[in-house]
Design an enzyme around this catalytic site. Sequence first.
Site, short mmCIF file in Angstrom:
data_model
loop_
_atom_site.label_atom_id
_atom_site.label_comp_id
_atom_site.label_asym_id
_atom_site.label_seq_id
_atom_site.Cartn_x
_atom_site.Cartn_y
_atom_site.Cartn_z
N GLU A 1 0.65 -1.31 -0.18
CA GLU A 1 -0.01 -0.29 0.06
C GLU A 1 0.78 1.45 0.33
O GLU A 1 0.45 2.07 -0.70
CB GLU A 1 -1.04 -0.47 1.36
N LYS B 1 -13.03 2.13 -1.46
CA LYS B 1 -13.98 3.11 -0.66
C LYS B 1 -15.19 3.50 -0.86
O LYS B 1 -16.62 3.43 -0.52
CB LYS B 1 -12.88 3.66 1.00
N HIS C 1 7.84 -26.88 1.17
CA HIS C 1 7.28 -27.47 0.38
C HIS C 1 6.18 -27.58 -0.81
O HIS C 1 5.22 -28.32 -0.77
CB HIS C 1 6.40 -29.01 1.26
O1 PA5 Z 1 -3.16 2.03 5.53
C1 PA5 Z 1 -4.18 2.59 5.34
O2 PA5 Z 1 -4.27 3.61 5.69
C2 PA5 Z 1 -5.10 1.83 5.12
O3 PA5 Z 1 -5.00 0.08 4.82
C3 PA5 Z 1 -6.09 1.86 6.40
O4 PA5 Z 1 -5.74 1.19 7.82
C4 PA5 Z 1 -7.88 1.08 6.64
O5 PA5 Z 1 -8.51 0.62 5.32
C5 PA5 Z 1 -8.88 0.89 7.26
O6 PA5 Z 1 -8.89 2.00 7.95
P1 PA5 Z 1 -9.17 3.03 9.21
O7 PA5 Z 1 -8.58 3.12 9.56
O8 PA5 Z 1 -10.18 4.06 8.60
O9 PA5 Z 1 -10.75 2.83 8.98
#
Ligand code: PA5
Length: 468
Positions: free
Chosen positions: A294, A437, A323
Amino acid sequence: MKNQQIRFDYNNMMSEYVGAKEGISVLEISTQKKRMEAAYQAVQSSRGQGMMGWTELPYNQEETVNDIIQTAKSIRKKFDYFVVLGIGGSALGPMAVFQALCHLRHNELPKSKRRAPKFYVEDNVDPERMSSLLDVVKLEKTMFNVITKSGSTSETMSQFLIIMDLLKKKFGSDAKNHIIATTSENKGNLIKIARAEGLKTFYIPDGVGGRFSELSPVGLLPAAVLGINIKQLLRGAALMDRKCKIKDYRKNPALMAAVLQYIAMKKGKNISVMMPYADSLKLMADWYCQLWGESLGKAADLQGNKVYVGQTPVKALGVTDQHSQVQLYTEGPFDKVITLIGVDKYRKEVTIAEGCQEFPDVNFLCGHTLNELMNAEMLATEYALTKNQRLNSIIMLPEVNAFTIGQLLMFFMMQTAYVGAMLNIDTFNQPGVEEGKNATYALLGRKGYEQKAQELNSKKPKSSKYII
Ligand code: PA5
């Protein structure tokens, strides 16, 4: 604590060990000196600012940590189940640290041996999963911890709504004593709801994004409830942070690890495999995959030019995947960097029993320990990868404990920040995730997302000729 320091061994990234064709030479590294200096400058001069608030978490949370420890103490006394509702960065860290530092069969242990509530992290909205959770927890003995930085993620808020409704039906105004909110102090809906409902809250600092939040209350509260020494976790992170502040790249493990991955990417190694040799570290690989994927998978650089960079993270487990995946890693395309994580001293020792004397091909195992077998298998994989000219490195943990896990978390976060700076991208945003989202909000009719809904509805309809 000198003997509890984790080590980054990159011998097998070097051309001296994997050959000149695939390997990285000392000259190639030093050619990147300017880039490393710029990345170092960019990261270190932004410490504690913007979305780099996470660098300060080992140092600036004294009051919060004390509150967490007190809260955790009372939760441990009153509750038998602790359930995290969250997703992505709000779930993967708590899961990884739980797996690393608690008994591997924690939930199956009798209460007297567990000495902490049973622990569940609900990071999906599969209806079967939610129903099955409700089949195993007793609400009167359960504390829920809803974690969302944005306070609006559909998955987490849906879970919250379901649980809050159940709690209110069962306990009326006492429902608030069964749920703690960990969220932004002044953004999003959850904080407003939490205040209206009178929930206990912990705050995720503004400059700490989801995947960089494990050392904030996101990870610290669940860890403390589980009896993990969160001060040691933070001390470990601080130690690693100090090392990653060293200017000389030859002495700075995260900067060195970053430049090696950067060079590897330039050589077409687009896959980063994380392969711990310990079940306790299995979910560290999951946590790493989110952090790496990410943070570094970006379409545009900081100037807005299209660059489409990133390295696909893959999780594997030693020895299990010897394996399965290792065949591909040793003989498939030359497109991977493999990071093994080893442990000097496992917390348990198990000896392979004597037996089968009449079968020497089995009997040779007798008297050895599973610890020796595990280490031998890791050495064997390292050997096979290196012999086949596959770039690999090893991170060694003297032992898996709160101090070394704190170091490991900080090592990966710093490495990610340095690589992001070398790639000249925004490491800390996630437009691809936001897009998903927003599309979900639109599909479910959230106000303000009408245009997105229109966009989705006007997409080309699927043709039945391609569905068989
Ligand atoms: O790293 C990130 O920003 C995302 O993966 C969020 O953690 C994830 O989308 C969840 O978001 P939130 O904590 O706002 O619910």
